[in-house]
Design an enzyme around this catalytic site. Structure first.
Site, PDB file in Angstrom:
ATOM      1  CG  HIS A  89      84.635  56.304  58.304  1.00  0.00           C
ATOM      2  ND1 HIS A  89      85.776  56.467  59.073  1.00  0.00           N
ATOM      3  CD2 HIS A  89      84.944  55.376  57.369  1.00  0.00           C
ATOM      4  CE1 HIS A  89      86.715  55.654  58.633  1.00  0.00           C
ATOM      5  NE2 HIS A  89      86.237  54.983  57.588  1.00  0.00           N
TER       6      HIS A  89
ATOM      7  CB  SER B 273      85.688  71.133  55.182  1.00  0.00           C
ATOM      8  OG  SER B 273      85.669  69.729  55.146  1.00  0.00           O
TER       9      SER B 273
ATOM     10  CG  ASN C 163      82.489  59.342  63.075  1.00  0.00           C
ATOM     11  OD1 ASN C 163      83.042  60.449  63.022  1.00  0.00           O
ATOM     12  ND2 ASN C 163      83.083  58.247  62.633  1.00  0.00           N
TER      13      ASN C 163
ATOM     14  CB  ILE D 228      88.620  55.832  69.759  1.00  0.00           C
ATOM     15  CG1 ILE D 228      89.153  55.632  68.322  1.00  0.00           C
ATOM     16  CG2 ILE D 228      87.532  54.821  70.065  1.00  0.00           C
ATOM     17  CD1 ILE D 228      89.935  54.343  68.134  1.00  0.00           C
ATOM     18  CG  LEU D 229      84.153  60.010  71.687  1.00  0.00           C
ATOM     19  CD1 LEU D 229      82.758  60.435  71.227  1.00  0.00           C
ATOM     20  CD2 LEU D 229      84.727  61.039  72.668  1.00  0.00           C
TER      21      LEU D 229
HETATM   22  C1  GAR Z   1      86.679  64.010  56.852  1.00  0.00           C
HETATM   23  O1  GAR Z   1      86.985  63.403  55.625  1.00  0.00           O
HETATM   24  C2  GAR Z   1      86.063  63.005  57.799  1.00  0.00           C
HETATM   25  O2  GAR Z   1      85.215  62.090  57.168  1.00  0.00           O
HETATM   26  C3  GAR Z   1      87.299  62.321  58.334  1.00  0.00           C
HETATM   27  O3  GAR Z   1      88.219  63.362  58.527  1.00  0.00           O
HETATM   28  C4  GAR Z   1      87.958  64.408  57.592  1.00  0.00           C
HETATM   29  C5  GAR Z   1      87.796  65.707  58.357  1.00  0.00           C
HETATM   30  O4  GAR Z   1      87.687  66.791  57.502  1.00  0.00           O
HETATM   31  N1  GAR Z   1      87.006  61.633  59.542  1.00  0.00           N
HETATM   32  C6  GAR Z   1      87.590  60.482  59.881  1.00  0.00           C
HETATM   33  O5  GAR Z   1      88.419  59.937  59.192  1.00  0.00           O
HETATM   34  C7  GAR Z   1      87.142  59.927  61.215  1.00  0.00           C
HETATM   35  N2  GAR Z   1      87.709  58.657  61.438  1.00  0.00           N
HETATM   36  P1  GAR Z   1      87.141  68.195  58.014  1.00  0.00           P
HETATM   37  O6  GAR Z   1      87.947  68.525  59.263  1.00  0.00           O
HETATM   38  O7  GAR Z   1      87.439  69.135  56.885  1.00  0.00           O
HETATM   39  O8  GAR Z   1      85.669  68.039  58.296  1.00  0.00           O
END
Ligand code: GAR
Length: 192
Positions: free
Chosen positions: A112, A19, A110, A95-96
């Protein structure tokens, strides 16, 4: 003539739903956007985000995560080939390594789903609700060698209601994520 004069070449790394990728594509399609999404890489062959990229005719690549080194080396080759200026991690759940960050040598962003430095890592919404926090939110930050710890570019908060649960909070935070990721890119690229 170049189709996107002056635009920065972006690669988006994903692992799932996509998304945030969708919101970045929407921004990139604006006439005045500062970016062109040249490449989407997923470590997960079933990531819905790969379909989103395909529909938008963006070069999309699944790279098997057999091990970190292999995945990162293959990614680095593609990033170089596509002359990528900036990587955006968007729901990329690996994790890169320090080596990757050093070798790429350009900025990596990134997103978060918490008000960093609080709630780094996984299951943020669950932890936030469990700790009865009054606010949560989303953060876009520069990726460095420490997990979820690089310089914060943008952060926006949302109030948590007594009636909220993990699902409703996730929805609220996601809405903020879609708004702030393009803003963070603009801020980074224009030094504003
Ligand atoms: C999002 O909420 C993003 O912030 C989180 O995963 C989801 C991905 O949603 N990322 C993390 O937790 C990274 N550590 P999406 O695939 O719909 O963008």
């Amino acid at each position: 003539m170049e189709k996107y004069p002056g635009k920065k070449n972006i690669a988006v790394l994903i692992s799932g739903r996509g998304s945030n990728l969708k919101s970045l594509i929407k921004y990139s399609n604006k006439k005045k956007s500062l970016i062109k999404i040249k490449l989407v890489i997923s470590n997960n062959i079933n990531a819905k985000g790969l379909e989103i990229a395909k529909k938008s005719k963006i070069n999309n690549q699944y790279i098997k995560y057999s091990n970190k080194k292999n995945f990162e080396n293959r990614s680095l080759k593609l990033l170089k080939k596509n002359k990528i200026d900036l990587i955006c991690l968007a729901g990329f759940m690996k994790i890169l390594s320090k080596t990757f960050i050093k070798k790429f040598s350009k900025p990596i962003l990134n997103i978060h789903p918490s008000l960093l430095p609080k709630y780094k890592g996984l299951n943020t919404h669950y932890k936030v609700i469990k700790n009865k926090e009054k606010y949560s939110g989303a953060t876009v930050h520069i990726v460095n060698k420490e997990l979820d710890s690089g310089k914060i570019i943008i952060q926006e908060q949302v109030k948590i209601l007594k009636s909220d649960n993990v699902e409703t909070l996730e929805k609220k935070v996601l809405k903020i994520e879609h708004k702030i990721y393009p803003k963070a890119i603009i801020k980074l690229l224009t030094n504003s």
